[in-house]
Structures are given as structure tokens and as C-alpha cells.
Design a protein around this motif. Structure first.
Motif, short mmCIF file in Angstrom:
data_model
loop_
_atom_site.label_atom_id
_atom_site.label_comp_id
_atom_site.label_asym_id
_atom_site.label_seq_id
_atom_site.Cartn_x
_atom_site.Cartn_y
_atom_site.Cartn_z
N LEU A 10 36.39 41.85 43.36
CA LEU A 10 36.74 43.55 43.51
C LEU A 10 37.27 43.01 41.71
CD1 LEU A 10 36.74 46.22 44.32
CD2 LEU A 10 39.09 45.84 45.53
N ASP A 11 36.13 44.43 40.91
CA ASP A 11 36.67 44.00 39.23
C ASP A 11 37.28 45.40 38.93
OD1 ASP A 11 36.41 44.14 36.74
OD2 ASP A 11 34.11 43.84 36.07
N ASP A 12 38.02 45.70 37.68
CA ASP A 12 38.66 47.26 37.77
C ASP A 12 39.62 47.25 38.56
OD1 ASP A 12 36.78 46.62 35.37
OD2 ASP A 12 35.85 48.12 36.00
N PHE A 13 40.28 46.38 39.52
CA PHE A 13 41.21 47.36 41.03
C PHE A 13 42.06 47.50 39.47
CE2 PHE A 13 44.62 46.28 43.57
CZ PHE A 13 44.03 47.31 44.15
N ALA A 49 43.89 38.58 35.45
CA ALA A 49 44.41 39.55 34.65
C ALA A 49 42.98 39.49 33.56
CB ALA A 49 45.16 39.10 33.73
N GLU A 50 42.58 41.10 33.33
CA GLU A 50 41.70 41.17 32.05
C GLU A 50 42.19 41.57 31.17
OE1 GLU A 50 37.23 42.68 33.55
OE2 GLU A 50 38.70 44.12 33.62
N GLY A 51 41.49 41.12 30.14
CA GLY A 51 42.45 41.92 28.59
C GLY A 51 43.39 41.60 27.66
MG MG Z 1 36.88 44.90 34.29
#
Ligand code: MG
Ligand code: C2E
Ligand code: MG
Ligand code: MG
Length: 283
Positions: free
Chosen positions: A175-178, A232-234
């Protein structure tokens, strides 16, 4: 007279809208040929374990090398692909291309591919994924499919059925951009996700905003109790990485650890780091 005035009004007040519409139509026409002209390609961004020492895989990120405009961002052309239906063909291509690239990597390196909600409209998605695995020969457990909450929002039972069929192939669902969608927590009950990615907006602010930190803490805590991996993205700064380690995230992705890169660079990097020899290298 009224007609002329009407036309005049349109041109006077909204010329920029007409220009935008024309530009979009041009891009859509160009996009129709982009696949055949081999203008689409994938960059690969590394994903690390929480220590930051071990590269566990890569996310495939699409780019379009437009003959006149240069490199076009997916934020610009994916919506056009979705609205025109081209996303079905482009999405199927990306699955094969990404899995083919991963077939040259060591077996412990995963490959993550983004899916668009528009690809869920038809049964073909399950066949596309099965086909990508079959023609490239990579083990299904190495493939992650990234989806966003919007897939669960509309026609949800149909889409949840498709997610179950995908999972039955042996791939993992991420699940992306949670945290950015509407009522995120609700969706965690509707499908057994293997991993969630905390949206980069929270990572960006977590060192300065108590609210953002509280959300990161809640998501990692929830991940632990539900036994869902949390990426954790970014991640751009060492302070963020330190804080994420403290909070017990499981994986890290971001410019601090590595930018999206060309497949050829990934191959030589993994070869160096893991003493991996490609099947094409002389022994
Ligand atoms: Mg994302
Ligand atoms: P995403 O799946 O959430 O991908 C993460 C985005 O964050 C990527 O942008 C990546 O380059 C960027 N990013 C990674 N680390 C950092 C960082 O430390 N700082 C900052 N500022 N950005 C970072 P990108 O490549 O422009 O892709 C944007 C979005 O386009 C993706 O978001 C995804 O939703 C979509 N996309 C990209 N490739 C595909 C594709 O093959 N298919 C579909 N359907 N969508 C795609
Ligand atoms: Mg993604
Ligand atoms: Mg995104």
C-alpha cells in the motif's frame, strides 16, 4: 453578434485553458507512439533495510524521453495514459520490463512495480502479472505490486477480488503513499497488505512537526502489531533516518540512500556490492 461575442469571450478569458487542452491532446497523441518508439524507460530506486546497510530491492519508476520536450515526469504522463486507456498497454510493458531487469539481479533483490487504479478495470491485470513472471522467470515472491488507496475506494469488491487473485500468484501487495488518502486505517482491514509505505510528506515533516512524527509513530506501531512491513519514503536527511530507526520502521527509501538510476548502473552497483556476476559476464 451573440455568437461572436461568446467566442470572443472564450478567447479573451480562457486562452490558457484552450492552450492546456491542446497541449494535453498533443501529449496524448505522442504517448500513443511512445511505446513503439521505445521512448518509455524505467529508472530503479534502491530500497534499504532499516540499518541502511543492506539493499533489499528497487522500485521501478517510469520516465518518458520525449523527442522534443525531453524527459517527462510520470506525474504528467501517467494521468494522460490513464484517461486515454493507454495505461493498460504501458502498464503491461512496465511489468515485463521491470521483471526482466530483476531477472539479472541476485535472487535476494526484490522488484517493486507501481500499478495504476485504471489497470484494475479489467481482468487482464492478473494475466499481465502472471505473464510477466512466466516470460522473465523471476520467482513470484520477488515481485512487489504497489497500489494506492484509491484502488479500494471505487468498485471496491471487484478490486479486492483482483488483489486476492494477484496475491494467489505469490506476489506481495504494497500500500503506497499511506496516510494521504481518505480514511486510510479503514483500508488495512479490507485486504491483508504485505507492506505499507508511509507517504513522503510525513517523512519530510517528522523532524519539525510533532503531528507528522505522531503519525509516523502510529503507523510503525501498527505495522509491528499487524506484522506488516513499513517502508519510509522520501528519506533525505540523516536526522530523518535516525528517527525512523528509533521508531522501528522496517525499510528506507529516499535520496539519502539512493536516487532513481539507470538499469545499467544498478547492474554494475549490485555486481560490485554483492560480488554478483551477471549470467552474461565471462567467468
Ligand atoms: Mg509513494
Ligand atoms: P511513488 O510510487 O510514490 O514513487 C515515489 C516518488 O518519490 C518517485 O517520484 C521518486 O523519484 C520520488 N522520491 C524518492 N525518494 C525521494 C526523496 O528522497 N525526495 C523526493 N523529493 N522524492 C523522492 P517519480 O519517479 O517522479 O514518480 C512519481 C509517481 O508517479 C510515483 O509515486 C507513482 O505514483 C507514479 N509512477 C511512477 N512510475 C510509475 C509506473 O510505472 N506506473 C504507474 N502507474 N505509476 C508510476
Ligand atoms: Mg510507489
Ligand atoms: Mg506517489
Amino acid at each position: 453578434e451573440a455568437k461572436r461575442q461568446g467566442k470572443g469571450r472564450y478567447e479573451t478569458f480562457h486562452p490558457e485553458l484552450a492552450e492546456l487542452a491542446r497541449e494535453r491532446l498533443d501529449l496524448e497523441n505522442d504517448l500513443r507512439n511512445a511505446l513503439a518508439q521505445q521512448e518509455l524507460f524505467l529508472l530503479y530506486q534502491p530500497i534499504y533495510d532499516i540499518s541502511g546497510a543492506h539493499n533489499t530491492g528497487f522500485e521501478a519508476l517510469m520516465r518518458w524521453r520525449h523527442p522534443v520536450r525531453g524527459i517527462v515526469s510520470p506525474l504528467e504522463f501517467i494521468p494522460i495514459a490513464e484517461n486515454s486507456g493507454l495505461i493498460l498497454e504501458i502498464g503491461a510493458w512496465a511489468l515485463v520490463e521491470a521483471c526482466r531487469e530483476a531477472s539479472h539481479w541476485p535472487d535476494d533483490q526484490r522488484i517493486s512495480v507501481n500499478l495504476s487504479p485504471a489497470q484494475f478495470g479489467r481482468q487482464a491485470l492478473v494475466e499481465d502479472v502472471a505473464n510477466a513472471l512466466a516470460v522473465t522467470g523471476i520467482h513470484p515472491s520477488r515481485l512487489d505490486l504497489e497500489i494506492t488507496e484509491s484502488i479500494l475506494l471505487d468498485a471496491s469488491q471487484h478490486n479486492i477480488d483482483i488483489l486476492h487473485q494477484l496475491k494467489a500468484l505469490g506476489v506481495r501487495i504494497v500500500l503506497d503513499d499511506f496516510g494521504t488518502g481518505y480514511s486510510s486505517l479503514h483500508y488495512l482491514r479490507s485486504f491483508p497488505f504485505d507492506r505499507i509505505k508511509i507517504d513522503q510528506s510525513f517523512i519530510r515533516e517528522m523532524c519539525d512537526s510533532r503531528e507528522a512524527l505522531a503519525i509516523v509513530r502510529a503507523v510503525t506501531g501498527m505495522g509491528k502489531s499487524l506484522e506488516i512491513e513499513v517502508t519510509a519514503e522520501g528519506v533525505e536527511r540523516p536526522e530523518q533516518m535516525a528517527l525512523l530507526q528509533q521508531e522501528g520502521c522496517s525499510h528506507l527509501q529516499g535520496f539519502l540512500l539512493g536516487r532513481p538510476g539507470l538499469a545499467t548502473d544498478i547492474l554494475s552497483q549490485t555486481a560490485d556490492a554483492l560480488e554478483f556476476r551477471s549470467p552474461h559476464a565471462a567467468s
